[in-house]
Design an enzyme around this catalytic site. Structure first.
Site, short mmCIF file in Angstrom:
data_model
loop_
_atom_site.label_atom_id
_atom_site.label_comp_id
_atom_site.label_asym_id
_atom_site.label_seq_id
_atom_site.Cartn_x
_atom_site.Cartn_y
_atom_site.Cartn_z
N GLU A 80 -98.33 53.16 -5.72
CA GLU A 80 -99.61 53.81 -6.00
C GLU A 80 -100.30 52.58 -5.27
O GLU A 80 -100.77 52.11 -5.82
CB GLU A 80 -99.27 54.71 -7.08
CG GLU A 80 -98.35 56.24 -7.17
CD GLU A 80 -98.45 56.41 -8.59
OE1 GLU A 80 -98.94 56.26 -9.08
OE2 GLU A 80 -97.32 57.05 -8.49
N LYS A 125 -103.42 51.26 -7.46
CA LYS A 125 -104.48 51.63 -8.43
C LYS A 125 -105.99 52.05 -8.26
O LYS A 125 -106.56 50.52 -8.11
CB LYS A 125 -104.08 50.39 -9.05
CG LYS A 125 -104.25 49.70 -10.30
CD LYS A 125 -104.21 48.49 -11.45
CE LYS A 125 -103.76 48.49 -12.55
NZ LYS A 125 -105.24 48.27 -13.27
N ASP A 136 -109.75 52.20 -9.85
CA ASP A 136 -110.58 50.96 -10.74
C ASP A 136 -111.25 51.60 -11.77
O ASP A 136 -112.21 52.36 -11.53
CB ASP A 136 -110.66 49.82 -10.21
CG ASP A 136 -111.10 48.91 -10.69
OD1 ASP A 136 -110.80 49.41 -12.22
OD2 ASP A 136 -112.25 47.74 -11.24
N TYR A 173 -101.85 60.47 -12.13
CA TYR A 173 -100.83 60.23 -11.66
C TYR A 173 -99.59 59.86 -12.80
O TYR A 173 -98.28 59.58 -11.96
CB TYR A 173 -100.98 59.31 -10.76
CG TYR A 173 -102.18 57.67 -11.74
CD1 TYR A 173 -101.63 58.05 -14.08
CD2 TYR A 173 -103.07 57.24 -12.13
CE1 TYR A 173 -102.15 57.52 -14.43
CE2 TYR A 173 -104.06 56.79 -12.84
CZ TYR A 173 -103.44 56.53 -14.20
OH TYR A 173 -103.79 55.99 -15.29
N LYS A 205 -101.69 42.92 -9.42
CA LYS A 205 -103.29 43.54 -8.95
C LYS A 205 -103.85 42.42 -7.87
O LYS A 205 -103.05 41.39 -7.76
CB LYS A 205 -103.79 42.79 -9.76
CG LYS A 205 -103.57 44.34 -11.86
CD LYS A 205 -104.79 44.02 -12.69
CE LYS A 205 -105.65 43.95 -12.55
NZ LYS A 205 -106.36 44.04 -14.21
N CYS A 259 -146.67 34.70 -7.82
CA CYS A 259 -145.18 35.50 -7.27
C CYS A 259 -145.58 35.19 -5.80
O CYS A 259 -146.27 34.75 -5.47
CB CYS A 259 -146.23 37.22 -7.56
SG CYS A 259 -145.84 38.57 -6.63
N CYS A 264 -148.08 38.09 -4.29
CA CYS A 264 -149.48 38.49 -4.51
C CYS A 264 -149.55 37.04 -4.99
O CYS A 264 -150.66 37.01 -5.62
CB CYS A 264 -149.98 39.82 -4.76
SG CYS A 264 -149.23 39.33 -7.21
N CYS A 318 -144.11 39.92 -11.96
CA CYS A 318 -144.98 39.62 -11.67
C CYS A 318 -146.11 41.24 -12.66
O CYS A 318 -145.63 42.31 -12.17
CB CYS A 318 -145.26 39.75 -9.69
SG CYS A 318 -146.75 40.41 -9.40
N CYS A 360 -150.05 43.83 -6.58
CA CYS A 360 -148.45 43.54 -5.28
C CYS A 360 -148.59 44.56 -4.36
O CYS A 360 -147.58 45.15 -5.32
CB CYS A 360 -148.10 43.02 -6.17
SG CYS A 360 -146.52 42.23 -6.23
ZN ZN Z 1 -147.54 40.16 -7.38
#
Ligand code: ZN
Length: 680
Positions: free
Chosen positions: A125, A127, A129, A238, A325, A419, A422, A437, A443
């Protein structure tokens, strides 16, 4: 290694693994990969074998990792989590042994052959997660859902599990259906739901989940079932356990469960010998990458139930099953340069540009570097060969540097002080790893981000997407949020590919958004740190935007759940005249900037005549909980008296109140039990 060294090493490994267990199972926030964890565990098992005298009786090699939540735990989503009622598992809920090696899988097969005389085959089967769940059905009805917990006691998450669409509340009637049985499986979050959730969390400035597994486990432990409903969880089952046998094989048992309406994986296969098992593994190692959900291996089970029984169990896992695994795939490639992306919230994220490399079936060119701390921690320089991994996550990440390949020409990565969009000087709060920023109103990515948040489903629910915002912004039609409500039809018609119909849809949806209740408008404004829950608390406490704008920091701190950071953020927001002007324009446009009196309408009379006192912290704000009591015709009491019918006790509930309630014989209930009172 001498005895003394071995003793110390065993002690250290045991301690380390316990910490990782806690991060993984309880906090849903692992700090190492599964692969690294499994190596630690294998090392410890090896040492314990050589020096059994030093092994702890409750060593992590002998016990199941516990997901049970303790009051002291500080999780990713603390304010929404709380202890659940707990129940003992009827049959212990064990975990599976696992391996990454073909040789070990061969030895597993040899042990099975040696340990049994009868004919057998394997059920293989995928597995999934996710996070383990144990469901109990009685007379065809789902009556209980428990997490694995510590293997013998689990958290009762029945109400949450009932929100998962693929889990039937009632089974199809069938002559094979036992009166009572247990079925176990995995609750998981498909990639699409995971991306969606992390996107929402980013908007709300909450830390994203590392991978779908953590997101599924965290979601299942939410206290408010409504939140679970929105998270898009799925389930696959399962392992069927019936009081008396109803089939000869595991496979047949699952087929029966499927007939009763339970979700069973379609990807399983019967393999007649270990070579067929290897074929199955090879096939799915590739094919699993096309699945819409995460898998981390293959489970191999002896199919015949009588053979299973004769093989039995160790303290931690069944002898008749194991997990193979998949190793996380890694690639080694040079780091060419680093870009800095400015997100919607102003957070600046370094992104690595890599020499393109093949990884898990896709060509990878870029990978996240998270933040400046991470760059420093990994000691990465431009020109270095870096390891890229795609674990449970969608976005590849850089996990290390191959120092052996470092050349003298490598250059330091210099995090910008300005930034990149800007030019504003970046700031970094002492408690945050990220740079921001601060120029949030000017911005461009932040302005566009505010609009995207404003139109989102949980905010104003305006029928438009990022591309529309991009166009409107680039054409200079929107700058302040209120500008949306003054766009003219002819301006919209000038947009690329916009026809009359799309213009009409957009305008209709803007019109409809004028009915969005105040608390959602408040959330839509995107005031820093004001998420959905805070917006509701503020709306109920202040009733209108004008009252809120007049509130001082001291006023705000009086409200539950509002701390210094939030109070400052709110006060600063309303100190900015541009915001006051924008709110004025929103009022003009007809948006709801105060609580609707109809919002207080009575929903039911379920609590009629009952006086309820609340104490502690809940998954929702206290204001909201009080409102809920009133909506169901209950009366909120301020202190415990002989007239109090119930006390709803939350996290950190006042001990004096508890004592008084116990003394007066007031019924003390949890938040979850309270919801049961008002359920249909
Ligand atoms: Zn900015």
């Amino acid at each position: 290694m001498n005895k003394k060294e071995a003793k110390i090493k065993i002690e250290q490994l045991t301690q380390t693994i316990r910490e990782h267990n806690h991060n993984y199972y309880v906090l849903n926030s692992p700090t190492i990969t599964d692969f690294e964890y499994d190596i630690l565990l294998a090392d410890l098992a090896q040492l314990e074998k050589m020096f059994p005298q030093f092994a702890y009786p409750d060593s992590p090699t002998q016990t199941v990792g516990s997901d049970l939540f303790k009051q002291s735990d500080n999780t990713n989503e603390t304010h929404k989590q709380k202890s659940f009622l707990q129940h003992t598992h009827k049959y212990p809920m064990l975990s599976l042994s696992n391996t990454y090696s073909i040789e070990e899988l061969n030895s597993f097969n040899d042990r099975i052959i040696k340990g049994t005389s009868g004919e057998f085959n394997y059920s293989c089967e995928l597995k999934f997660d996710g996070t383990a769940i144990c469901l109990t059905y009685k007379n065809g009805e789902l009556v209980r859902a428990l997490t694995r917990g510590d293997g013998s006691i689990g958290d009762d998450v029945t109400l949450n599990v009932k929100q998962i669409k693929s889990i039937p509340h009632t089974l199809k009637n069938s002559p094979t259906l036992p009166d009572e049985f247990e079925i176990r499986g995995e609750i998981y979050m498909p990639y699409s739901a995971f991306d969606n959730l992390n996107y929402q969390r980013e908007l709300e400035e909450e830390p994203p989940f590392a991978n779908p597994r953590n997101a599924a486990a965290g979601s299942l432990k939410q206290l408010d079932p409504e939140i679970v409903k929105e998270r898009g969880l799925e389930c696959t089952l399962y392992h069927l356990i019936t009081p008396s046998p109803i089939a000869q094989t595991h496979w047949e048992a699952l087929q029966l469960a499927k007939e009763w309406g339970l979700p069973i994986s379609e990807h399983s296969r019967i393999c007649n010998d270990i070579n067929e098992v290897f074929n199955y593994i090879n096939e799915w190692d590739t094919k699993r990458r096309e699945l819409p959900f995460a898998t981390d291996g293959i489970v191999i089970k002896v199919n015949q139930l009588n053979v299973q029984q004769s093989l039995g169990y160790t303290a931690k896992s069944p002898r008749w099953a194991t997990a193979f695994k998949f190793k996380p795939e890694q690639a080694l490639t040079p780091l060419l340069s680093v870009d800095y992306q400015v997100g919607r919230t102003g957070a600046v994220t370094p992104v690595a540009n890599l020499e393109p490399v093949q990884l898990s079936g896709t060509m990878v060119k870029r990978a996240s570097l998270h933040n400046a701390d991470q760059i420093e921690l990994l000691d990465i320089k431009i020109g270095d060969y870096v390891y890229v991994e795609k674990g449970g996550e969608i976005i590849p990440k850089i996990t290390g540097v191959e120092k052996g390949k470092r050349e003298e020409s490598v250059k330091d990565i210099v995090f910008p002080t300005q930034c990149p969009v800007c030019g504003a000087t970046l700031v970094r709060d002492t408690d945050e790893a990220k740079h921001f920023c601060p120029n949030s109103d000017n911005c461009p990515p932040q302005i566009k981000g505010k609009f995207i948040h404003f139109i989102s489903r949980k905010a104003m629910a305006i029928n438009a997407g990022e591309a529309t915002i991009e166009q409107l912004y680039n054409k200079g039609l929107i700058y302040s949020l209120s500008d949306l409500y003054s766009i003219k039809e002819e301006e919209l018609l000038s947009l690329d590919k916009w026809k009359e119909k799309s213009v009409k849809n957009f305008l209709d949806s803007l019109e409809k958004s004028k009915n969005v209740p105040f608390e959602r408008v408040l959330y839509a404004l995107g005031i820093r740190h004001v998420g959905e829950t805070t917006a509701k608390s503020l709306a109920y406490a202040y009733k209108s935007i004008d009252n809120l704008a007049d509130a001082t920091k001291e006023d705000l701190l009086q409200i539950d759940e509002i701390g210094e950071k939030l109070a400052d953020s709110i006060v600063n927001y309303f100190m900015d005249s541009r915001h006051i002007q924008m709110i004025g324009e929103m009022k003009q446009a007809g948006l709801k900037l105060s609580i609707d009196s109809s919002a207080n309408a009575i929903e039911s009379e379920k609590l009629k005549g009952l006086t309820i006192v609340i104490s502690g912290n809940f998954s929702i704000s206290r204001e909201e909980l009080k409102k809920t009591i009133e909506k169901h015709s209950g009366k909120v009491g301020s202190s415990i008296s002989s007239n109090t019918n119930y006390m709803v006790a939350g996290e950190k509930c006042g001990p004096s109140k508890l004592q008084k309630a116990e003394k007066l014989g007031t019924k003390i209930i949890s938040e979850e039990e309270f919801y049961k009172l008002i359920q249909d």
